[in-house]
Design a protein around this motif. Structure first.
Motif, PDB file in Angstrom:
ATOM      1  N   MET A 188      -2.992  -3.483   1.847  1.00 51.28           N
ATOM      2  CA  MET A 188      -3.733  -3.068   0.647  1.00 51.28           C
ATOM      3  C   MET A 188      -3.489  -1.629   0.271  1.00 51.28           C
ATOM      4  SD  MET A 188      -7.360  -5.038   0.926  1.00 51.28           S
ATOM      5  CE  MET A 188      -7.626  -5.527  -0.763  1.00 51.28           C
ATOM      6  N   LYS A 189      -3.671  -1.372  -0.995  1.00 53.14           N
ATOM      7  CA  LYS A 189      -3.692  -0.015  -1.509  1.00 53.14           C
ATOM      8  C   LYS A 189      -5.076   0.562  -1.226  1.00 53.14           C
ATOM      9  CE  LYS A 189      -0.988   1.521  -5.351  1.00 53.14           C
ATOM     10  NZ  LYS A 189      -0.777   1.734  -6.738  1.00 53.14           N
ATOM     11  N   GLU A 201      -7.834  -0.446  -3.585  1.00 55.51           N
ATOM     12  CA  GLU A 201      -8.216  -1.858  -3.455  1.00 55.51           C
ATOM     13  C   GLU A 201      -9.049  -2.082  -2.202  1.00 55.51           C
ATOM     14  OE1 GLU A 201      -4.127  -4.086  -4.928  1.00 55.51           O
ATOM     15  OE2 GLU A 201      -4.360  -3.572  -2.834  1.00 55.51           O
ATOM     16  N   GLU A 258      -7.022   1.554  -9.728  1.00 53.82           N
ATOM     17  CA  GLU A 258      -6.928   0.252  -9.066  1.00 53.82           C
ATOM     18  C   GLU A 258      -8.278  -0.199  -8.544  1.00 53.82           C
ATOM     19  OE1 GLU A 258      -5.068   2.859  -8.371  1.00 53.82           O
ATOM     20  OE2 GLU A 258      -3.019   2.312  -8.913  1.00 53.82           O
ATOM     21  N   GLU A 269     -10.141  -1.767 -11.418  1.00 59.77           N
ATOM     22  CA  GLU A 269      -9.347  -2.931 -11.814  1.00 59.77           C
ATOM     23  C   GLU A 269      -9.578  -4.083 -10.831  1.00 59.77           C
ATOM     24  OE1 GLU A 269      -5.102  -2.483 -11.725  1.00 59.77           O
ATOM     25  OE2 GLU A 269      -4.789  -4.283 -12.923  1.00 59.77           O
ATOM     26  N   TYR A 270      -9.545  -3.731  -9.543  1.00 62.64           N
ATOM     27  CA  TYR A 270      -9.770  -4.748  -8.511  1.00 62.64           C
ATOM     28  C   TYR A 270     -11.184  -5.327  -8.640  1.00 62.64           C
ATOM     29  CZ  TYR A 270      -9.550  -6.929  -3.879  1.00 62.64           C
ATOM     30  OH  TYR A 270      -9.547  -7.835  -2.840  1.00 62.64           O
ATOM     31  N   GLN A 317      -3.766   5.847  -3.346  1.00 59.07           N
ATOM     32  CA  GLN A 317      -2.526   5.219  -3.796  1.00 59.07           C
ATOM     33  C   GLN A 317      -1.684   4.639  -2.672  1.00 59.07           C
ATOM     34  OE1 GLN A 317      -1.535   4.680  -6.963  1.00 59.07           O
ATOM     35  NE2 GLN A 317      -3.553   5.417  -7.526  1.00 59.07           N
ATOM     36  N   TYR A 344       1.869  -5.360  -8.196  1.00 64.19           N
ATOM     37  CA  TYR A 344       1.951  -4.000  -7.669  1.00 64.19           C
ATOM     38  C   TYR A 344       1.670  -3.993  -6.165  1.00 64.19           C
ATOM     39  CZ  TYR A 344      -3.097  -2.847  -7.884  1.00 64.19           C
ATOM     40  OH  TYR A 344      -4.440  -2.776  -7.679  1.00 64.19           O
ATOM     41  N   TYR A 366       2.160   7.262  -8.077  1.00 64.46           N
ATOM     42  CA  TYR A 366       2.682   7.864  -6.851  1.00 64.46           C
ATOM     43  C   TYR A 366       3.735   6.900  -6.321  1.00 64.46           C
ATOM     44  CZ  TYR A 366      -1.605  10.747  -6.511  1.00 64.46           C
ATOM     45  OH  TYR A 366      -2.645  11.619  -6.709  1.00 64.46           O
ATOM     46  N   PHE A 367       4.550   7.372  -5.398  1.00 63.51           N
ATOM     47  CA  PHE A 367       5.523   6.516  -4.718  1.00 63.51           C
ATOM     48  C   PHE A 367       6.423   5.794  -5.730  1.00 63.51           C
ATOM     49  CE2 PHE A 367       1.643   6.532  -1.965  1.00 63.51           C
ATOM     50  CZ  PHE A 367       2.151   7.317  -0.952  1.00 63.51           C
ATOM     51  N   ARG A 406      -0.293  -9.545   0.535  1.00 64.25           N
ATOM     52  CA  ARG A 406      -1.043  -8.772  -0.446  1.00 64.25           C
ATOM     53  C   ARG A 406      -2.090  -9.678  -1.094  1.00 64.25           C
ATOM     54  NH1 ARG A 406      -2.081  -4.477  -1.807  1.00 64.25           N
ATOM     55  NH2 ARG A 406      -1.498  -4.482  -3.996  1.00 64.25           N
ATOM     56  N   PRO A 407      -3.229  -9.081  -1.473  1.00 67.51           N
ATOM     57  CA  PRO A 407      -4.215  -9.896  -2.170  1.00 67.51           C
ATOM     58  C   PRO A 407      -3.631 -10.403  -3.495  1.00 67.51           C
ATOM     59  CG  PRO A 407      -4.928  -7.577  -2.048  1.00 67.51           C
ATOM     60  CD  PRO A 407      -3.644  -7.681  -1.310  1.00 67.51           C
TER      61      PRO A 407
END
Lengths: 354, 238
Positions: free
Chosen positions: A7-8, A11, A35, A38-39, A175, B16, B52-53, B135-136
Motif C-alpha cells: 500500500m501507499k 491508502e 490518495e 480518494e481511497y 506517497q 497506481y 513523487y517517484f 495491491r488493493p
C-alpha cells in the motif's frame, strides 16, 4: 494471497482508520495527501460509511465536529496549508472535548510552499496551531506498518481522553509504498460515549450539549483546569519513543518520521566504522517522550537533532536536556530530504572525527 | 524481434502503485540494450497524477544510460499540473525512435493518453497493463477486468498485453509471482490478452523462470528507492 498488502502511505492510513471503525470522512483535496480521501471515497460506501468532499477545509473540520459530537469515529486529512485552515475547528473540538483523528501529510512551506515533503509543521502540531490553551496528542509514524498501528491506536486515545489526535506524516510517508498487515490490536477499555448527542431516548431523557462557549469566567477557568488535568494524565501515560543503539551511545541523534529512517541508515554506516551513535526517535511528539531522554542521558555526551525544517523539535530537545548536554541541529528545508551521508558527516564533525 | 515487445511504441499503464514506472524504466533499458548504442530510446513521462517517484526524477541518471527522458521542463518538472511537452508527438511519429510511455495510474492517469489517440493507430503500439495482485483493488480478476475497461475507455486505446508484476517489494518470493500468474491466467482466458512478461528483481529471476517457463522475465533494477535505501540494484536486463 498473503495477509500483507502493498500500500501507499495515504491508502494504508485510510484503510487502518476504516478497520478501527471510522465510518465518516470529511475532507478537501490537497497534494500530497489526495490518495487518502480518494481511497476513503471508494472504500467508505463499501462498509456503509459516509464520505463527503466538503467545499473547503473549514467546512470539513466542522463536519468532523458534528460527527464526533454524535459519537461517531471520524477522520479528516489534509496537508500543511489545508491543516492551517482547519485550526479554528480543531481548537473548537479540543474545547468541546471531541474525539477525532486528523491527518497532516506535511509539505514544504511556508505559504503554498511546494508539494515536496517537509517537517515544518511541528510547532503548529505540538504547540497548538489554533487559539486557546489546548493540546493535541501528536503521533508521528516512520513507516507504513507503524502508521497503520498508530492510526488504530489514535482512535482509542481520542475516545479515551475525548480529545483530537493528530497523525503527523510527511509527503514521503504519504506517497511511498510498503507492505502492511492489518493486525488485531489489543483494544483499550474505553468509556461509553454517554456525552454524545445521540437523541434523548439514548441518554435517559437527559439533554447532552456539545459546546465550547463558556461565558462565565469562573466556569471557563474550571473547564480549562479540567482540560489541563486531562493533558497531565496524557503526558504521563501516552509517551512513545524508539531507542536504537542508545545503551552505549555517546552521541544520540533525535529525529522523527521519515527523517528518522534516513538517520537509521546513517547510524548503521557509523556503527560499522565503530562510532558509538544511537537514535532516539520520538513517536509521540506531544506528549514529548521525556522519559526516553532520561534513559539516554547517563551515557550521551551530545545530542544532534535532525529535521526537515529550520529547527523546531530541537527546541523541545533543548527543554528536556535543559542545558546538561550540548544540543546540535541539522536541517534541510524546501522539500529537500537529507541524505544518510549528510547526516553521517554532521555526526563525525560533532564527535571530532576527521 | 524481442519477446517483450512487438512494436516501436510501448505504453505502460495500470493502477497506481502497480509498478508502472519501474517497469517502464527497465523496459526502456531493455530496448536500449537490444537495439544497441546507436538507438534512440525515449522514455516519456506522461504521469500527471502522481507527484513523487516519477521517471523524471531519474532524468540525469537515465540520460547517462542512454535513455532520453521526455517530461515537463523547468519548474513544471516539480509540479502536479496537466502540462505536457510538445515533443511527445514528435517522438511518437519518429519511426527511428524506440518509445516507452510511462502513464499515470488508474483511469484518471490514462486519460492523458486520449490526447495522443490520433498519433497511435491501432496495431502500431503495445499497451501493457501492469498488474500487482497484492495491491488493493486489483486483487481479483473481476477488478482487473473493470480496470481494463475503464483505462481503455479513458485512453481511447486498446490494451494489448499484460505484465505480471506481483510483488510485496523486498518480501516478494517466486511463489508470489506464480500465484499472481494464476490470476492473470484467468484474466487471459476472459479477455484474450496474453501475458507479455513477468517482472521481478534479479535475485528471484532464475527461480521465477523455472516456475513460469513460458513467460519472458523482465529483470527490474530498482530506481524508485526511498532516500534511506542503501545501494542500488540496477539490472534492466532481459
Amino acid at each position: 494471497m498473503k495477509q500483507r498488502v502493498l500500500m501507499k502511505g495515504n491508502e494504508a492510513i485510510a484503510e487502518a482508520a476504516i478497520r478501527a471503525g471510522c465510518r465518516f470522512f470529511f475532507g478537501y483535496p490537497i497534494t500530497p495527501q489526495n490518495e487518502l480521501p480518494e481511497y476513503m471515497s471508494r472504500r467508505l460506501p463499501e462498509v456503509g460509511g459516509t464520505f463527503v468532499q466538503a467545499e473547503s477545509e473549514v467546512s470539513a473540520i466542522n463536519m468532523v465536529y458534528g460527527a464526533a459530537g454524535a459519537g461517531a469515529r471520524v477522520m479528516t486529512s489534509s496537508s500543511s496549508p489545508g491543516i492551517s485552515l482547519k485550526q479554528e475547528g480543531i481548537s473548537y473540538m479540543a474545547g468541546a472535548q471531541l474525539p477525532a483523528v486528523i491527518v497532516n501529510i506535511v509539505r514544504g512551506g511556508p505559504g503554498l510552499g511546494s508539494i515536496q515533503p517537509g517537517q515544518g509543521d511541528y510547532f503548529q502540531s505540538v504547540k497548538g496551531g489554533g487559539h486557546g490553551d489546548y493540546r493535541l496528542v501528536v503521533l508521528a509514524p516512520a513507516n507504513l506498518q507503524e502508521a497503520v498501528d498508530l492510526v488504530t491506536e489514535a482512535f482509542d486515545i481520542a475516545d479515551l481522553y475525548r480529545n483530537p489526535v493528530l497523525i503527523l506524516g510527511d509527503g514521503l510517508l504519504g506517497q511511498m509504498m510498503e507492505p502492511v498487515e492489518f493486525r488485531q490490536s489489543t483494544p483499550r477499555e474505553l468509556p461509553a460515549k454517554d456525552w454524545a448527542t445521540t437523541g434523548l431516548c439514548n441518554h435517559n431523557g437527559q439533554k447532552n450539549v456539545i459546546n465550547s462557549l463558556v461565558l462565565h469566567a469562573i466556569d471557563l477557568e474550571a473547564h480549562n483546569i479540567h482540560l489541563q488535568e486531562k493533558y497531565a494524565l496524557i503526558k504521563v501515560a501516552e509517551q512513545k519513543a524508539e531507542l536504537l543503539h542508545c545503551d552505549d551511545a555517546e552521541l544520540v541523534v533525535v529525529a522523527y518520521g521519515s527523517t528518522a529512517r534516513i538517520v537509521k541508515t546513517a547510524i548503521a554506516q557509523l556503527r560499522d566504522q565503530g562510532h558509538r551513535v544511537g537514535l532516539l526517535r520520538p513517536i509521540s511528539l506531544w506528549p514529548f517522550p521525556e522519559d526516553a531522554f532520561a534513559k539516554v542521558m547517563p551515557v550521551a555526551k551530545d545530542f544532534l537533532c535532525v529535521e526537515m525544517s529550520a529547527g523546531q523539535m530541537v527546541e523541545d530537545v533543548k527543554l528536556v536536556v535543559n542545558g546538561a548536554r550540548p544540543v546540535h541541529f541539522y536541517g534541510r528545508m524546501g522539500g529537500i530530504v537529507p541524505t544518510p551521508n549528510e547526516i553521517a558527516t554532521q555526526v563525525l564533525q560533532i564527535m571530532g572525527v576527521k | 524481434m524481442n519477446s517483450l515487445w512487438h512494436h516501436r511504441v510501448s505504453i505502460i499503464t495500470g493502477s497506481y502503485g502497480s509498478g508502472k514506472t519501474e517497469v517502464a524504466i527497465n523496459l526502456s533499458l531493455a530496448k536500449r540494450s537490444f537495439y544497441g548504442n546507436e538507438a534512440i530510446v525515449s522514455l516519456i513521462d506522461v504521469d500527471i497524477v502522481n507527484l513523487y517517484f516519477r521517471s523524471r526524477d531519474k532524468f540525469e541518471e537515465l540520460a547517462k544510460r542512454g535513455i532520453h527522458v521526455i517530461a515537463p521542463a523547468g519548474d513544471l518538472r516539480h509540479a502536479d499540473l496537466p502540462a505536457l511537452p510538445a515533443s511527445i508527438s514528435g517522438s511518437l511519429h519518429d519511426t527511428q525512435q524506440q518509445v516507452v510511455l510511462d502513464v499515470g495510474g488508474d483511469p484518471a492517469g490514462a486519460t492523458v493518453l486520449g490526447r495522443y489517440q490520433a498519433d497511435l493507430p491501432e496495431g502500431s503500439y503495445d499497451m501493457i497493463l501492469v498488474v500487482n495482485p497484492y495491491r488493493p483493488y486489483t486483487d481479483n480478476v473481476d477488478a482487473m477486468q473493470r480496470l481494463i475497461s475503464a483505462i481503455e475507455s479513458k485512453s481511447r486505446l486498446r490494451i494489448t498485453a499484460l505484465c505480471n508484476n506481483s510483488n510485496l517489494m523486498g518480501f516478494t518470493t517466486p511463489e508470489d509471482l506464480l500465484r499472481g500468474q494464476d490470476l492473470l491466467g484467468e484474466l487471459e482466458v476472459r479477455t484474450g490478452l496474453p501475458t507479455a512478461f513477468v517482472s521481478c528483481v534479479p535475485a528471484i529471476a532464475p527461480a521465477v523462470s523455472v516456475m513460469l517457463p513460458n513467460v519472458p522475465v523482465l529483470q527490474l533494477g530498482l530506481y524508485m528507492l526511498p532516500p534511506w535505501a542503501t545501494g542500488n540494484n540496477y539490472a534492466g536486463e532481459v
